[in-house]
Design an enzyme around this catalytic site. Structure first.
Site, PDB file in Angstrom:
ATOM      1  N   ASN A   1       0.858  -1.187   0.000  1.00  0.00           N
ATOM      2  CA  ASN A   1       0.000   0.000   0.000  1.00  0.00           C
ATOM      3  C   ASN A   1       0.896   1.241   0.000  1.00  0.00           C
ATOM      4  OD1 ASN A   1      -1.846   2.038   0.495  1.00  0.00           O
ATOM      5  ND2 ASN A   1      -2.119   1.518   2.664  1.00  0.00           N
ATOM      6  N   TRP A   2       0.904   1.922  -1.125  1.00  0.00           N
ATOM      7  CA  TRP A   2       1.798   3.087  -1.236  1.00  0.00           C
ATOM      8  C   TRP A   2       1.238   4.340  -0.580  1.00  0.00           C
ATOM      9  CZ3 TRP A   2       3.698   2.958  -7.061  1.00  0.00           C
ATOM     10  CH2 TRP A   2       4.521   1.841  -7.243  1.00  0.00           C
ATOM     11  N   LYS A   3      -0.013   4.297  -0.180  1.00  0.00           N
ATOM     12  CA  LYS A   3      -0.659   5.488   0.410  1.00  0.00           C
ATOM     13  C   LYS A   3      -0.504   6.675  -0.552  1.00  0.00           C
ATOM     14  CE  LYS A   3       0.632   3.500   4.783  1.00  0.00           C
ATOM     15  NZ  LYS A   3       0.500   3.587   6.213  1.00  0.00           N
TER      16      LYS A   3
ATOM     17  N   GLU B   1      -6.290   4.524   8.076  1.00  0.00           N
ATOM     18  CA  GLU B   1      -6.175   5.969   7.803  1.00  0.00           C
ATOM     19  C   GLU B   1      -7.494   6.519   7.268  1.00  0.00           C
ATOM     20  OE1 GLU B   1      -2.568   5.541   5.535  1.00  0.00           O
ATOM     21  OE2 GLU B   1      -1.572   4.982   7.399  1.00  0.00           O
TER      22      GLU B   1
ATOM     23  N   GLU C   1      -4.838  -5.105  10.851  1.00  0.00           N
ATOM     24  CA  GLU C   1      -3.808  -4.072  10.961  1.00  0.00           C
ATOM     25  C   GLU C   1      -4.018  -3.292  12.250  1.00  0.00           C
ATOM     26  OE1 GLU C   1      -2.029  -2.980   6.958  1.00  0.00           O
ATOM     27  OE2 GLU C   1      -3.824  -1.772   7.152  1.00  0.00           O
TER      28      GLU C   1
ATOM     29  N   GLY D   1       2.861   2.265  10.486  1.00  0.00           N
ATOM     30  CA  GLY D   1       3.771   3.389  10.270  1.00  0.00           C
ATOM     31  C   GLY D   1       4.537   3.809  11.505  1.00  0.00           C
TER      32      GLY D   1
ATOM     33  N   GLY E   1       3.107  -1.237   4.126  1.00  0.00           N
ATOM     34  CA  GLY E   1       3.043   0.179   3.770  1.00  0.00           C
ATOM     35  C   GLY E   1       4.423   0.690   3.392  1.00  0.00           C
ATOM     36  N   GLY E   2       5.117   1.309   4.360  1.00  0.00           N
ATOM     37  CA  GLY E   2       6.396   1.978   4.100  1.00  0.00           C
ATOM     38  C   GLY E   2       7.408   1.138   3.335  1.00  0.00           C
TER      39      GLY E   2
ATOM     40  N   HIS F   1      -9.282   1.028   5.428  1.00  0.00           N
ATOM     41  CA  HIS F   1      -7.919   1.169   5.970  1.00  0.00           C
ATOM     42  C   HIS F   1      -7.976   2.101   7.178  1.00  0.00           C
ATOM     43  CE1 HIS F   1      -3.739   2.450   6.320  1.00  0.00           C
ATOM     44  NE2 HIS F   1      -3.438   1.294   5.733  1.00  0.00           N
TER      45      HIS F   1
ATOM     46  N   SER G   1       3.926  -2.151  10.050  1.00  0.00           N
ATOM     47  CA  SER G   1       5.391  -2.109  10.117  1.00  0.00           C
ATOM     48  C   SER G   1       6.047  -3.429   9.712  1.00  0.00           C
ATOM     49  CB  SER G   1       5.851  -1.664  11.509  1.00  0.00           C
ATOM     50  OG  SER G   1       5.415  -0.342  11.762  1.00  0.00           O
TER      51      SER G   1
HETATM   52  C1  PEP Z   1      -0.434   0.040   5.815  1.00  0.00           C
HETATM   53  O1  PEP Z   1      -0.417   1.103   5.227  1.00  0.00           O
HETATM   54  O2  PEP Z   1      -1.397  -0.701   5.655  1.00  0.00           O
HETATM   55  C2  PEP Z   1       0.694  -0.318   6.694  1.00  0.00           C
HETATM   56  C3  PEP Z   1       0.640  -1.446   7.326  1.00  0.00           C
HETATM   57  O3  PEP Z   1       1.739   0.575   6.788  1.00  0.00           O
HETATM   58  P1  PEP Z   1       3.219   0.293   7.425  1.00  0.00           P
HETATM   59  O4  PEP Z   1       3.698  -1.013   6.869  1.00  0.00           O
HETATM   60  O5  PEP Z   1       4.048   1.451   6.983  1.00  0.00           O
HETATM   61  O6  PEP Z   1       3.031   0.209   8.907  1.00  0.00           O
END
Ligand code: PEP
Length: 255
Positions: free
Chosen positions: A10-12, A97, A171, A177, A238-239, A95, A217
Site C-alpha cells: 500500500n503506497w498510500k 487511515e 492491521e 507506520g 506500507g512503508g 484502511h 510495520s
Molecule cells: C499500511 O499502510 O497498511 C501499513 C501497514 O503501513 P506500514 O507497513 O508502513 O506500517
C-alpha cells in the site's frame, strides 16, 4: 485448502506516475515466487505502473479507496467501474487511515464492500484496534464489530459464497507506520478470532478460504516470522513497499 500467500503493498499518498514507472522498472521479483503480489498505488499512478510492469511479474493492481456509487456528483471520489477500467482488480476498504483520519465508519466499509463485490473486484477489508482499545482489552470486540458490520449484509455473504472474493487485513492501528510490530503470536491470536467468525458466518469451506493478511510495520527482517505464524496468509506492507528491493525481499519470504 490453505489460501495462497499474498504480499500486498500500500503506497498510500506516495509515488506519483513518474516514480511509479521507475519502481516498476527496478522491481525484480524472485523468479520462483508462489506468492500472489498486489500493489496499491495512488490511483493517478495506476496507469504508469501498469504500463511499466513486465507481464512476467504477474503483479496485480488495486486502488486504496472507492465510493460506493458507480458515478455521480461526488467530487474527488472514484468508483469501482472506473477502477476496474484502469486495471485494478483489488480495492482496500476501511484502511485505518480512512477510518481515523477521514472519519469513515463501519457503515461506509459495508457499503464499499458491497459495491466492490457487485463491480466484480476483490475487497481487502482492513480491521484493527487502536492502542487505547488494546489497553482496555477490546481487541476482539473491535475487530469483530468491524468484520460483522460487513458480513451482516446478505448480499455480501451470498457473493462471497458464490464467487469467493474477500480478503481481510488485520492491521493494529498502533503498529501502522510506527515501527511497532505485533508479535507473530499477537497476529495469530487476532487472526484466529477473525477466522472463527468468518467460519460462523460463511461456513467451513468459504470461511477457511478467506485469506487474512497481517499489516503494521512489516519489513524484510520481520516478514518471515509473521508469515510463518498460524493463520497469517499474507502481509499488507506500507512503508517498506515503497522501495522495490525491500518489497522484493518481503515477497521472497512468502514462498
Ligand atoms: C499500511 O499502510 O497498511 C501499513 C501497514 O503501513 P506500514 O507497513 O508502513 O506500517
Amino acid at each position: 485448502m490453505a489460501p495462497r500467500t499474498m504480499v500486498a503493498g500500500n503506497w498510500k499518498m506516495n509515488l506519483g506516475p513518474a516514480e511509479a514507472a521507475d519502481f516498476a522498472q527496478e522491481l525484480t521479483l524472485p523468479p520462483s515466487t508462489r506468492s500472489e503480489v498486489v500493489l496499491f498505488p495512488p490511483a493517478l499512478s495506476l496507469a504508469a505502473l501498469r504500463e511499466e510492469l513486465s507481464d512476467e511479474s504477474e503483479v496485480a493492481l488495486g486502488v486504496q479507496n472507492v465510493h460506493w456509487e458507480a458515478s455521480g456528483a461526488y467530487t474527488g471520489e472514484l468508483s469501482v467501474p472506473m477502477a476496474a477500467e484502469a486495471g485494478a482488480t483489488f480495492v482496500l476498504v476501511g484502511h485505518s487511515e480512512r477510518r481515523h483520519i477521514f472519519g469513515e465508519g463501519d457503515d461506509d466499509a459495508s457499503r464499499k464492500v458491497e459495491a466492490v463485490l457487485r463491480g466484480g473486484l476483490t475487497p481487502v477489508l482492513c480491521v484493527g484496534e487502536t492502542l487505547e482499545e488494546r489497553k482496555r482489552g477490546e481487541v476482539a470486540g473491535v475487530i469483530l464489530r468491524q468484520l460483522e458490520a460487513v458480513l451482516e449484509s446478505g448480499e455480501v455473504r451470498e457473493r462471497i459464497a458464490s464467487e469467493a472474493r474477500l480478503l481481510l487485513a488485520y492491521e493494529p492501528v498502533w503498529a501502522i507506520g510506527t515501527g511497532e510490530t505485533a508479535t507473530p503470536e499477537d497476529a495469530a491470536g487476532a487472526h484466529r478470532i477473525l477466522r472463527e467468525r468468518l467460519v460462523s458466518y460463511l461456513g467451513d469451506t468459504v470461511g477457511e478460504g478467506v485469506p487474512i493478511l497481517y499489516g503494521g510495520s512489516v519489513k524484510p527482517d520481520n516478514a518471515g516470522d509473521l508469515l510463518s505464524a498460524p493463520d497469517v496468509n499474507g502481509v499488507l506492507v506500507g512503508g517498506a513497499s515503497l522501495d522495490p528491493s525491500s518489497f522484493a525481499r518481503i515477497v521472497a519470504q512468502g514462498g
